[in-house]
Design an enzyme around this catalytic site. Structure first.
Site, PDB file in Angstrom:
ATOM      1  N   HIS A  12       0.891  -1.243  -0.080  1.00 10.45           N
ATOM      2  CA  HIS A  12      -0.051   0.015   0.065  1.00 10.45           C
ATOM      3  C   HIS A  12       0.712   1.438   0.097  1.00 10.45           C
ATOM      4  O   HIS A  12       1.754   1.043   0.877  1.00 10.45           O
ATOM      5  CB  HIS A  12      -0.840   0.006   1.346  1.00 10.45           C
TER       6      HIS A  12
ATOM      7  N   TYR B 237      -9.254   5.703   7.176  1.00  5.45           N
ATOM      8  CA  TYR B 237      -9.430   5.987   8.505  1.00  5.45           C
ATOM      9  C   TYR B 237     -10.593   7.282   8.483  1.00  5.45           C
ATOM     10  O   TYR B 237     -10.350   8.290   7.854  1.00  5.45           O
ATOM     11  CB  TYR B 237      -8.014   6.717   9.253  1.00  5.45           C
TER      12      TYR B 237
ATOM     13  N   PRO C 119      -4.171   1.035  18.745  1.00  2.86           N
ATOM     14  CA  PRO C 119      -3.784   0.467  17.669  1.00  2.86           C
ATOM     15  C   PRO C 119      -4.081   1.618  16.457  1.00  2.86           C
ATOM     16  O   PRO C 119      -3.548   1.048  15.122  1.00  2.86           O
ATOM     17  CB  PRO C 119      -4.636  -0.553  17.463  1.00  2.86           C
TER      18      PRO C 119
ATOM     19  N   LYS D 169       1.116   0.695  15.217  1.00  2.00           N
ATOM     20  CA  LYS D 169       2.686   0.735  15.622  1.00  2.00           C
ATOM     21  C   LYS D 169       2.941  -0.535  16.581  1.00  2.00           C
ATOM     22  O   LYS D 169       3.997  -0.723  16.901  1.00  2.00           O
ATOM     23  CB  LYS D 169       3.106   1.873  16.353  1.00  2.00           C
TER      24      LYS D 169
ATOM     25  N   TYR E 203       3.914   6.946   9.811  1.00  2.00           N
ATOM     26  CA  TYR E 203       2.962   5.943   9.404  1.00  2.00           C
ATOM     27  C   TYR E 203       3.882   4.791   8.781  1.00  2.00           C
ATOM     28  O   TYR E 203       3.486   3.662   9.166  1.00  2.00           O
ATOM     29  CB  TYR E 203       1.778   6.151   8.330  1.00  2.00           C
TER      30      TYR E 203
END
Ligand code: FAS
Ligand code: PHB
Length: 389
Positions: A72, A200, A292, A296, A384
């Site tokens: 991704h 998200y 979460p 990480k 990220y």
């Protein structure tokens, strides 16, 4: 029994450490409280940083990950009517890989078994003795039969509820904790993902996340109350609530189906310092927990394993304890940055029960700044995809 490194915990931290050590002729024995099937039955992380991918390659366990994992290069963020993309490739030139923690753990178990790795399952009453001496040992029992392992080092990879952290005396340990006033209700369904990348969403009804495991296995989460119960949610109720929290474009095409797993995870930030006491080294969830949101948890366990594995190699191959002596400081330096990012992203994407109208305005302004600012998006992308080891 005698070994060089006794590893408490047969989750991803313990397995990865054991397999990497094995690749360099360093012996270990893994003590796992549960059965292998129980460990594999836990549905957890889904996003792998390149650092973890490289460690799996070094461990000789990355074939299936490369064959079945999804690369991704970005993720979607939505709030109100706005939807925008964080482009990892443009900002940092590094992707993430979507491949479930269950599969990582399965690959590591297969590698350990193929190389004759020693793993004791269903162990009970594990006690670490003499961690602050040069000759530690571990006692435990299996089915009531007492056992003892003498070793050079102990790796505490036994997660948040394990015994390793508590072996470090309370007057030595400094603990930091933040409990979030909500949890995540997660559903696994054998349905095609609603979008080719993760979404998200910060909606007026709360947070939602659309994720996946592969082309026919989707993973979804919605923010829920801490005293909620998965039994309170029929599948249909979950799908209807999810649709109300994600962008209309995806809500209109969401393929729903029966949940094959449904659970609630509490959210907390937690760190214990130091991550070393004598010949005991803590790795992964035994030392730290993140909410979460930033994906990480597993990835920070991986960087701990990286530092400890290299420290142990230096000790055995070059008779140097430099890597072991700097382990805690090096691991914690990266842990705290992962804690910060996970806290920041959680604060940005969730609706808090005590949020005032001003707080909400600040959150929306933060999201608008992230949507509009290249610099803000680059910073988000850097964190990220994973900061350097
Ligand atoms: P683990 O907890 O995975 O493994 C520890 C092992 O030690 C377990 O197998 C346990 O049975 C064993 N053990 C415990 N006590 C023992 C004892 N006394 N003796 C012997 N063995 C013992 N991270 C993400 O990045 N994304 C997510 O979406 C995500 N979701 C999560 C959901 C839940 C409910 C939980 C609890 C965690 C989630 N995490 C997520 C974080 C998770 O992936 C961890 O970071 C990851 O499992 C860390 O791996 P380990 O350090 O190996 O700890
Ligand atoms: C998951 O797929 O389980 C997942 C993905 C991204 C996150 C958290 C969980 O931030």
């Amino acid at each position: 029994m005698r070994t060089q490194v006794a590893i408490i915990g047969g989750g991803p931290s313990g397995l990865l450490l054991s397999q990497l050590l094995h690749k360099h002729g360093i012996q270990s024995i893994i003590l796992e409280r549960k059965t292998k099937d129980y460990v594999l039955g836990r549905i957890r992380a889904g996003v792998l940083e390149q650092g973890l991918v490289r460690l799996m390659e070094e461990a000789g366990c990355a074939d299936r990950l490369h064959a079945e994992g999804f690369t991704h290069e970005g993720t979607l963020i939505s709030y109100g009517k706005e939807v925008f993309r964080i482009d990892f490739a443009k900002h940092v030139g590094t992707p993430v890989v979507i491949y479930g923690q269950t599969e990582v753990t399965r690959d590591l178990y297969a590698a350990r078994e193929a190389s004759g790795g020693q793993i004791e399952f269903n162990v009970e009453d594990v006690v670490i003795h003499g961690a602050d001496t040069d000759a530690p040992h571990v006692t435990y029992n299996i089915g009531g039969e007492p056992k003892r392992i003498t070793c050079d080092f102990v790796a505490g990879c036994d997660g948040f509820h394990g015994v390793s952290r508590k072996t470090i005396p309370e007057n030595v340990r400094q603990e930091y904790e933040k409990i979030y006033p909500f949890g995540w209700l997660g559903v696994l369904s054998e349905t095609p993902p609603v979008n080719h990348e993760l979404i998200y969403s910060n909606s007026p009804r709360g947070f939602a996340l659309c994720s996946m495991r592969h082309a026919q296995l989707s993973r979804y989460y919605i923010q829920c109350s801490l005293n909620d119960d998965p039994q309170n949610w029929t599948d249909n109720a979950f799908w209807e609530e999810l649709k109300r929290r994600i962008p209309d474009e995806q809500a209109d095409v969401l393929v729903t189906g029966p949940s094959i797993e449904k659970s609630i995870a509490p959210l907390r930030s937690f760190v214990t310092e130091p991550m070393r006491w004598g010949r005991l080294f803590l790795c992964g969830d035994a030392a730290h927990i993140v909410p979460p949101t930033g994906a990480k948890g597993l990835n920070t366990a991986a960087s701990d394993v990286h530092y400890l594995y290299h420290g142990l190699r230096e000790f055995y191959e070059r008779n140097s304890s430099d890597g072991l002596d700097t382990y805690s400081a090096r691991a914690l330096a990266r842990v705290w940055k992962a804690e910060r990012f996970s806290w920041w992203f959680t604060s940005l994407m969730h609706r808090f029960p005590e949020q005032t109208p001003f707080d909400l305005k600040m959150q929306m302004a933060d999201l608008e700044f992230l949507r509009e600012s290249t610099a803000a998006q680059k910073a988000m992308a850097e964190n990220y995809v994973g900061l350097p080891y």
